[in-house]
Design a protein around this motif. Structure first.
Motif, PDB file in Angstrom:
ATOM      1  N   THR A 152      83.173 108.973  59.707  1.00 35.16           N
ATOM      2  CA  THR A 152      82.884 109.424  58.339  1.00 35.16           C
ATOM      3  C   THR A 152      83.364 108.403  57.317  1.00 35.16           C
ATOM      4  OG1 THR A 152      83.050 111.759  58.988  1.00 35.16           O
ATOM      5  CG2 THR A 152      83.306 111.242  56.640  1.00 35.16           C
ATOM      6  N   LEU A 153      84.597 107.924  57.500  1.00 39.61           N
ATOM      7  CA  LEU A 153      85.138 106.924  56.583  1.00 39.61           C
ATOM      8  C   LEU A 153      84.342 105.629  56.649  1.00 39.61           C
ATOM      9  CD1 LEU A 153      88.981 107.446  57.069  1.00 39.61           C
ATOM     10  CD2 LEU A 153      87.610 108.051  55.073  1.00 39.61           C
ATOM     11  N   ASN A 154      83.944 105.230  57.855  1.00 46.09           N
ATOM     12  CA  ASN A 154      83.144 104.013  57.992  1.00 46.09           C
ATOM     13  C   ASN A 154      81.829 104.134  57.228  1.00 46.09           C
ATOM     14  OD1 ASN A 154      85.028 102.713  59.578  1.00 46.09           O
ATOM     15  ND2 ASN A 154      84.049 103.262  61.517  1.00 46.09           N
ATOM     16  N   ARG A 155      81.220 105.319  57.307  1.00 40.47           N
ATOM     17  CA  ARG A 155      79.948 105.527  56.592  1.00 40.47           C
ATOM     18  C   ARG A 155      80.158 105.534  55.084  1.00 40.47           C
ATOM     19  NH1 ARG A 155      78.911 109.921  60.815  1.00 40.47           N
ATOM     20  NH2 ARG A 155      77.698 108.871  62.432  1.00 40.47           N
ATOM     21  N   ILE A 156      81.261 106.159  54.649  1.00 39.38           N
ATOM     22  CA  ILE A 156      81.538 106.218  53.207  1.00 39.38           C
ATOM     23  C   ILE A 156      81.758 104.815  52.648  1.00 39.38           C
ATOM     24  CG2 ILE A 156      83.227 106.944  51.471  1.00 39.38           C
ATOM     25  CD1 ILE A 156      83.659 109.495  53.115  1.00 39.38           C
ATOM     26  N   PHE A 157      82.692 104.065  53.262  1.00 41.41           N
ATOM     27  CA  PHE A 157      83.016 102.745  52.732  1.00 41.41           C
ATOM     28  C   PHE A 157      81.904 101.735  53.002  1.00 41.41           C
ATOM     29  CE2 PHE A 157      87.224 104.634  52.607  1.00 41.41           C
ATOM     30  CZ  PHE A 157      87.693 104.159  51.396  1.00 41.41           C
ATOM     31  N   GLY A 158      81.188 101.912  54.114  1.00 42.34           N
ATOM     32  CA  GLY A 158      80.038 101.050  54.354  1.00 42.34           C
ATOM     33  C   GLY A 158      78.984 101.235  53.276  1.00 42.34           C
ATOM     34  N   SER A 159      78.722 102.488  52.932  1.00 40.12           N
ATOM     35  CA  SER A 159      77.738 102.780  51.877  1.00 40.12           C
ATOM     36  C   SER A 159      78.197 102.253  50.522  1.00 40.12           C
ATOM     37  CB  SER A 159      77.497 104.288  51.794  1.00 40.12           C
ATOM     38  OG  SER A 159      76.995 104.793  53.015  1.00 40.12           O
ATOM     39  N   LEU A 160      79.510 102.358  50.253  1.00 40.93           N
ATOM     40  CA  LEU A 160      80.036 101.858  48.980  1.00 40.93           C
ATOM     41  C   LEU A 160      79.889 100.341  48.881  1.00 40.93           C
ATOM     42  CD1 LEU A 160      83.277 104.021  48.581  1.00 40.93           C
ATOM     43  CD2 LEU A 160      81.200 104.137  47.185  1.00 40.93           C
ATOM     44  N   PHE A 161      80.209  99.639  49.962  1.00 42.90           N
ATOM     45  CA  PHE A 161      80.057  98.179  49.969  1.00 42.90           C
ATOM     46  C   PHE A 161      78.591  97.795  49.736  1.00 42.90           C
ATOM     47  CE2 PHE A 161      84.188  97.516  52.321  1.00 42.90           C
ATOM     48  CZ  PHE A 161      84.718  96.618  51.399  1.00 42.90           C
TER      49      PHE A 161
END
Length: 206
Positions: A187-196
């Motif tokens: 979940t965190l990877n998807r959140i921060f990946g999307s933010l980047f």
């Protein structure tokens, strides 16, 4: 530099650092994956980029970059591509799982975080344009320039370190519990990946 002018610089620097951007996203991501203390390596890399930006502007090269559409867009798209690349890596990253079923913290070298922080901030030509508009407000041409640039740079760097470490990195602690499970990590990877990726796209199109 007069004390009243320095106070104005502190206020402006704080507002700039508190504005969420690629640096804040990078800092929070580092804090979650490598821990609060070790996230400082990435913050140091971001500060070196700030120092380089100030030197570029002070040397007059910033005017060349901001007045040359080719150079500006070259750096702009390179920076955007790098952020999108970081985002895709995050989106594709798999969760780490220990033998006992708990997900361990990802161990990344300090140099790797430092280097990423450097490039995240350095490949942002709008920072150069911003400093071109920002710095003259606090520099007095009739006074010795070097001490003024040193004070300005030190102030901006110290403020940014404080904001990045004690607000964004510390704030990421509130999400630390998510890293103890595979689902939370993903979940965190998807959140921060999307933010980047989102910040990269904005840098390219806005």
């Amino acid at each position: 530099m007069e004390f009243s002018l320095w106070l104005a610089l502190v206020g402006a620097g704080a507002m700039i650092s508190l504005t969420p951007g690629a640096g804040a996203i990078n800092t929070m991501s580092n804090a979650l994956t490598s821990g609060f203390r070790r996230s400082f390596w990435g913050i140091l890399g971001q500060q070196l980029a700030l120092v380089i930006h100030v030197i570029i502007v002070a040397a007059g090269v910033g005017i060349l970059v901001s007045s040359s559409p080719f150079l500006f867009h070259l750096i702009r798209y390179a920076g955007a591509a790098y952020l999108v690349y970081l985002g895709i890596r995050k989106l594709l990253a798999k969760a780490e799982k220990a033998d006992d079923g708990d997900a361990p913290p990802v161990v990344e070298s300090g140099f790797s975080m430092f280097r990423r922080g450097l490039w995240v901030n350095l490949l942002n030509p709008k920072a150069i344009v911003f400093f071109l508009a920002f710095m003259p407000q606090f520099i007095r041409p009739n006074e010795p320039l070097l001490p003024q640039y040193v004070i300005l740079t030190a102030t901006v760097v110290v403020i940014d370190i404080i904001v990045m470490w004690f607000i964004f990195a510390a704030g990421a602690k509130q999400l630390k519990h998510l890293t103890t499970s595979e689902r939370g990590q993903l979940t965190l990877n998807r959140i921060f990946g999307s933010l980047f990726v989102g910040v990269g796209v904005l840098l390219a199109v806005v």
